[in-house]
Structures are given as structure tokens and as C-alpha cells.
Design a protein around this motif. Structure first.
Motif, PDB file in Angstrom:
ATOM      1  N   GLU A 311       0.830  -1.200   0.000  1.00  0.00           N
ATOM      2  CA  GLU A 311       0.000   0.000   0.000  1.00  0.00           C
ATOM      3  C   GLU A 311       0.865   1.251   0.000  1.00  0.00           C
ATOM      4  N   THR A 314       2.069   1.832  -3.456  1.00  0.00           N
ATOM      5  CA  THR A 314       0.988   2.324  -4.305  1.00  0.00           C
ATOM      6  C   THR A 314       0.728   3.807  -4.058  1.00  0.00           C
ATOM      7  N   LEU A 315       0.674   4.199  -2.789  1.00  0.00           N
ATOM      8  CA  LEU A 315       0.450   5.608  -2.470  1.00  0.00           C
ATOM      9  C   LEU A 315       1.578   6.474  -2.994  1.00  0.00           C
ATOM     10  N   ALA A 318       0.998   7.037  -6.604  1.00  0.00           N
ATOM     11  CA  ALA A 318      -0.190   7.841  -6.895  1.00  0.00           C
ATOM     12  C   ALA A 318       0.033   9.314  -6.626  1.00  0.00           C
ATOM     13  N   SER A 330      -3.851   6.204   3.879  1.00  0.00           N
ATOM     14  CA  SER A 330      -4.720   5.041   3.735  1.00  0.00           C
ATOM     15  C   SER A 330      -4.933   4.414   5.109  1.00  0.00           C
ATOM     16  N   ILE A 519      -9.240   6.038   1.985  1.00  0.00           N
ATOM     17  CA  ILE A 519      -8.112   6.896   1.613  1.00  0.00           C
ATOM     18  C   ILE A 519      -8.531   8.357   1.764  1.00  0.00           C
ATOM     19  N   TYR A 539      -4.560   6.192  -7.664  1.00  0.00           N
ATOM     20  CA  TYR A 539      -4.500   5.182  -6.601  1.00  0.00           C
ATOM     21  C   TYR A 539      -5.384   3.984  -6.946  1.00  0.00           C
ATOM     22  N   TYR A 540      -6.624   4.250  -7.337  1.00  0.00           N
ATOM     23  CA  TYR A 540      -7.550   3.136  -7.594  1.00  0.00           C
ATOM     24  C   TYR A 540      -7.141   2.332  -8.821  1.00  0.00           C
ATOM     25  N   ASP A 543      -4.241   0.162  -7.292  1.00  0.00           N
ATOM     26  CA  ASP A 543      -4.551  -0.675  -6.126  1.00  0.00           C
ATOM     27  C   ASP A 543      -4.941  -2.101  -6.549  1.00  0.00           C
TER      28      ASP A 543
END
Length: 543
Positions: A311, A314-315, A318, A330, A519, A539-540, A543
Motif C-alpha cells: 500500500e 501504491t500511495l 499515486a 490510507s 483513503i 491510486y484506484y 490498487d
């Protein structure tokens, strides 16, 4: 008896008579010599180098030795007492001195030494000897107290148990303007040496760091051992540059970067401090320090967090979607655990933090509209938005924040707060509260980062949520996701969202619930609401 034997006997008799004469004055606590010894002890107890050294026969030597040991011992307090003062007829005296050094946590170290005094034209003076500090202490040595840490150092671990941050050897590359004849040439050479591994540490950046250090020694960059192997040249061959080897808590995965690292490092250091040991040493230049007293520090436990490393990655990907300041957090939608936090360079420059309160503008209109519809008075309204996590201060161990925080206000004419501000933690727990209610849980929970370490909640209370209020908020969030500002977002099944800004100049917010996670995106600058949606969409997709 021959003449030689007679002379030997007479010499022994004379020596005995002289010895008896020397002790004739005996013990006298009210004598001038005793008072001089006690004055020296009092100056020692006050850690007053100047006064203590002036009371000796060699003020300069005493000042050097006392300064070194007082600095090395850095004691909280010092006790020094005089005993057994004996004055002799030849203008000398002897005494014993017990010196006890005290630190916090009931740590102390005591020495009992023997000293002497001489009566000079200026009065009685303590005969300066290094052994006054510790019996047998050589000239040039000093006493010092150092902390000791157990090895290995604790590791900061993610929710899966993987190492998130570990202590590793690093190299602090320092530049000292006073140690080079041509500072700009050294700066340029250092920037060139660092370019293969740290291209952003330019000559301009190094000069700014020197200015910030007010012309003193400045830290240009900190590099891990592998980084040192790819430098263009050896920094230590540059005039004025030195490399200091030390240890530092760093990310285990070099791809990761998070604002949470500062707070986690502070917490890690606090754990290290709490489990550290101590050691009093006799330190002599050119020799290994000799341990005199102390206790070894006990091993510290690893620090278990709620962080999800995937995560976090990923953040991080993003948040670079936009150039303006953007930060994203998150949360686990069930527990309130902080899964990750990332921000771009612009947000880092603005020092945006998780627990600083920022204006929410229109973002919370659906929430306060639902409270207006269900609350009967201002006190009930305030309790309902506090139970959703708003208007509260969360002090989360491992998350850095400033002292104090902004708080909302409620006008007498309306239940809706005016000029409301909220932290990213507040907004995250709002989303968590709604998500928990949808799953049938009637109570809200605070955010947390370190497992089994509670968060302090102040300014109000979390607690049982009003079902009717939360149902209305959840319904409005679903509308925003299906037909409102968040309707263009894809890859977020079951999304419920809040989107809003505090006017054209921002800031802009996005709060989203999807896939068991909440988030929160916070952006600053023009069109910040659009920027927040861009970060959320990236992000989506990832994810």
C-alpha cells in the motif's frame, strides 16, 4: 657502639621527632585548611570549573582537567564531601574527598580520593593532582559517561512482520568551510562526486546548507555504504570534506518514502533510550577507554506497526500524479490502523502533516447536513460529529505533529460549524466510522500506527454513533460517488466518497471508502479539488 651506628640511631630519633612535629596540629574541621578543602568540594558540587581551579595550586592545569571531566560526565548533579582533614606543622595538610556523580534513573558513580593542601602567601590551596578525580588517574585522562545500547537494534516492522525500517551503517558527508582555502572549489568538487548517486545535491544545494549552518560544518548528504561505491570520486580527498560513519534507521525497501518515517524514528529512538545502558569510563588519549561502572542496556523489542508495504508503494506512485502539493493516507476501514502515507516533494516542502488541521470548505457539507437533520440541539450536534472523529485531536504514537491543534466552532444559530478545520486523521476516521457502521459496528475507533500502543484522544470523545446520522452520511457519500464529483472515478467498487474545496485556491479534499480501505487525499493550490481526484484515480488504478 661505633660512630657509624651511633649516627644511624640519632638520625632515626630525629626523623621520629620531626614526624611527631608534623602531626602536632591534628584534625581540625574549623581550621583554614579544612575550610579551603570544603570550598573546593563546594565548587566541585556546583560544577564550577573556574572557582574550583582557582582554589588549586595549578589553576590552568586544573581547569583543563575539570572541564574535560565535567563535560564528559554531563552529570545532572554532583555531590562532593570532605573528610579526615589533617594539618601539619610544615604548612601542608591532607584530606579525603568523596565525589558522587548523579544522572537520571538512579544512576550514580562515586570515588573516594586523597588530596593535599599547601599554605601559600595567598592562603591555603589544594595541591592539584589528576588523582583528585579518581585514584591512579593519569595526567591527560578524563572521566566520561556514555550510553550503551544492546545489539541488534530493534526493527520497525510492517503489519505482515516484514522489516519496514532497520538500523544500517551510513556515511554522513560533511563539509567544513574553515578547513578549505577555496570553499567554492570544494563545493563544486563535492557536487560532482555525488552526482552519480545524489544528482539533486547540487553545488547550489550544498551552498544553501552551508548558509543554513551559519558558516559552520554542514551535512551535505547521508549515504548508505553501497552508495559510496558508485560515487564519481572519493569525497575525503576533497579539501574540507570529511566522511563520518554512523548508524541510522532507514527504509528497508529503498523504493519507499513516507512522512511517517520521522515519527517512527522518534518512537524507535525513544524505545532505544528507554532500554539503553550506561558506562562510566576513564578515557586516556591514544588508549582504549577503561570501564569503571555501569550496566549494559537490555535488548529492545521490535516495533510492530499497521503499515502495509505494498500500500505504501501504491500511495507513493499515486501522489506524484500532480505537481502541486499532494498528500495521501490510507486506513484500514475496520480497525482504523494507518496503512500508509505518502506525499510529493511539493507537499514535503510545505511540511504538510497528518495531524495539522486544514480548512475543509465544502467537503463536509453532506456530514453537517445530516447532523442538522437529526440533531435537536447544538450539544447533541457536537457530540455526533465528534463520534464520527471530527473536532477531536488524535495524538498517535509514531505520527509526528505540532503541539496543540485547531478546533471547530459551532454558531448559536446553526448546528453546522463555521470555518471548520480538520486533520487528515480526522477525515480518515470519519471514513472509518462510516465504513464500520455499514458493517454493523455501532462505535467509532481512533487511528493508530503502532500495535498495542494506544492513541490519546482529546477535545471530546469517540463513542456510539447515531445510526440515523451515519445512514444519511453514507447515503450522501454514495450519491457523490455515483452522480457527483467522484462519479468519473473507476476501479473502486462500492465507492462512497466526499469531495470538496475551500474555494478556488483550495485546499481540496477527497475521502473515499472502497475495498475495506479508506483513503484521504489533501491537495493545496489552484484547482486542488481536481488534483485530489486525480491522485485518487491514480491510486484506484494501481490498487
Amino acid at each position: 657502639m661505633n660512630l657509624r651506628s651511633w649516627r644511624s640511631v640519632m638520625a632515626l630519633c630525629v626523623s621520629a621527632v620531626c614526624a611527631l612535629a608534623l602531626v602536632a596540629c591534628g584534625n581540625d574541621d574549623d581550621s583554614d585548611s579544612a575550610r579551603a578543602a570544603r570550598a573546593f568540594a563546594a565548587a566541585m558540587a556546583n560544577q564550577d570549573v573556574q572557582t574550583a581551579s582557582d582554589l588549586t595550586t595549578s589553576p590552568s592545569q586544573a581547569a583543563d582537567a575539570l572541564s574535560a571531566s565535567f563535560a564528559g560526565m554531563h552529570a545532572r548533579t554532583v555531590d562532593a564531601t570532605i573528610g579526615n582533614t589533617v594539618e601539619y606543622s610544615d604548612g601542608t595538610a591532607s584530606f579525603t574527598m568523596t565525589t558522587t556523580w548523579h544522572w537520571s534513573d538512579d544512576r550514580d558513580y562515586a570515588t573516594t580520593t586523597t588530596g593535599s593542601l599547601r599554605r601559600l602567601s595567598t592562603g591555603w590551596k589544594v595541591q592539584w593532582e589528576q588523582s583528585l578525580l579518581k585514584t591512579g588517574m593519569p595526567v591527560g585522562a578524563r572521566l566520561q559517561m556514555v550510553r550503551t545500547d544492546a545489539t541488534p537494534a530493534p526493527t520497525v516492522r510492517s503489519a505482515s512482520g516484514k522489516a519496514f525500517m532497520t538500523m544500517q551503517p551510513v556515511n554522513e558527508i560533511m563539509i567544513n568551510p574553515a578547513a578549505t582555502r577555496n570553499l567554492q572549489r570544494s563545493v563544486n568538487a563535492l557536487a560532482a562526486a555525488l552526482k552519480p548517486i545524489a544528482p539533486l545535491v547540487t553545488a547550489k544545494v550544498i551552498n544553501e546548507k552551508i548558509v543554513a549552518a551559519q558558516g559552520g560544518e554542514a551535512l551535505a548528504v547521508t549515504l548508505r555504504d553501497p552508495d559510496m561505491k558508485v560515487l564519481a570520486s572519493d569525497p575525503e580527498r576533497i579539501s574540507g570534506v570529511t566522511v563520518v560513519k554512523t548508524g541510522m534507521l532507514v527504509m528497508s525497501d529503498r523504493r519507499l518514502s513516507t512522512p511517517l518515517s520521522t515519527g517512527l524514528t522518534n518512537y524507535w529512538q525513544a524505545v532505544r533510550n528507554a532500554t539503553s545502558g550506561w558506562q562510566v569510563q576513564e578515557a586516556t588519549p591514544g588508549a582504549k577507554p577503561v570501564k569503571l561502572a555501569g550496566e549494559q542496556g537490555r535488548p529492545a523489542p521490535d516495533i510492530m506497526t499497521t503499515i502495509n508495504q505494498n500500500e505504501q508503494l501504491t500511495l507513493g506512485d499515486a501522489v506524484v500524479e500532480v505537481a502541486q502539493p499532494a498528500t495521501v493516507m490510507s486506513f484500514d476501514a475496520e480497525t482504523g490502523g494507518i496503512l500508509a502515507m505518502a506525499q510529493n516533494d511539493a507537499a514535503a516542502d510545505h511540511r504538510i502533516q497528518a495531524d495539522i488541521a486544514y480548512p475543509t470548505g465544502s467537503t463536509l457539507d453532506p456530514v453537517f447536513g445530516a447532523i442538522d437533520d437529526t440533531a435537536t440541539d447544538a450539544d447533541q450536534a457536537r457530540a455526533r460529529w465528534q463520534h464520527l472523529g471530527l473536532g477531536l485531536t488524535f495524538t498517535v504514537p509514531g505520527v509526528v505533529g505540532p503541539p496543540g491543534s485547531s478546533s471547530a466552532s459551532v454558531s448559536a444559530a446553526s448546528f453546522r460549524p463555521q470555518n471548520f478545520t480538520a486533520t487528515m486523521l480526522n477525515m480518515g476516521i470519519l471514513g472509518v466510522s462510516v465504513a464500520r457502521s455499514l458493517k454493523g459496528s455501532p462505535t467509532s475507533v481512533p487511528p493508530y500506527l503502532i500495535k498495542d500502543t494506544p492513541t490519546k484522544v482529546s477535545g471530546g470523545e469517540l463513542g456510539a454513533m447515531d445510526a440515523a446520522t451515519v445512514a444519511r452520511v453514507a447515503a450522501q457519500m454514495a450519491v457523490v460517488a455515483r452522480r457527483g464529483d467522484a462519479s468519473d472515478l473507476t476501479g473502486a467498487p462500492g465507492l462512497r466518497a466526499l469531495v470538496g474545496t475551500n474555494g478556488p485556491a483550495g485546499p481540496g479534499w477527497f475521502v473515499g471508502i472502497s475495498g475495506g480501505k479508506v483513503i484521504v487525499v489533501y491537495c493545496e493550490g489552484d484547482a486542488s479539488g481536481t488534483a485530489a481526484l486525480q491522485v485518487a484515480q491514480k491510486y484506484y488504478r494501481l490498487d
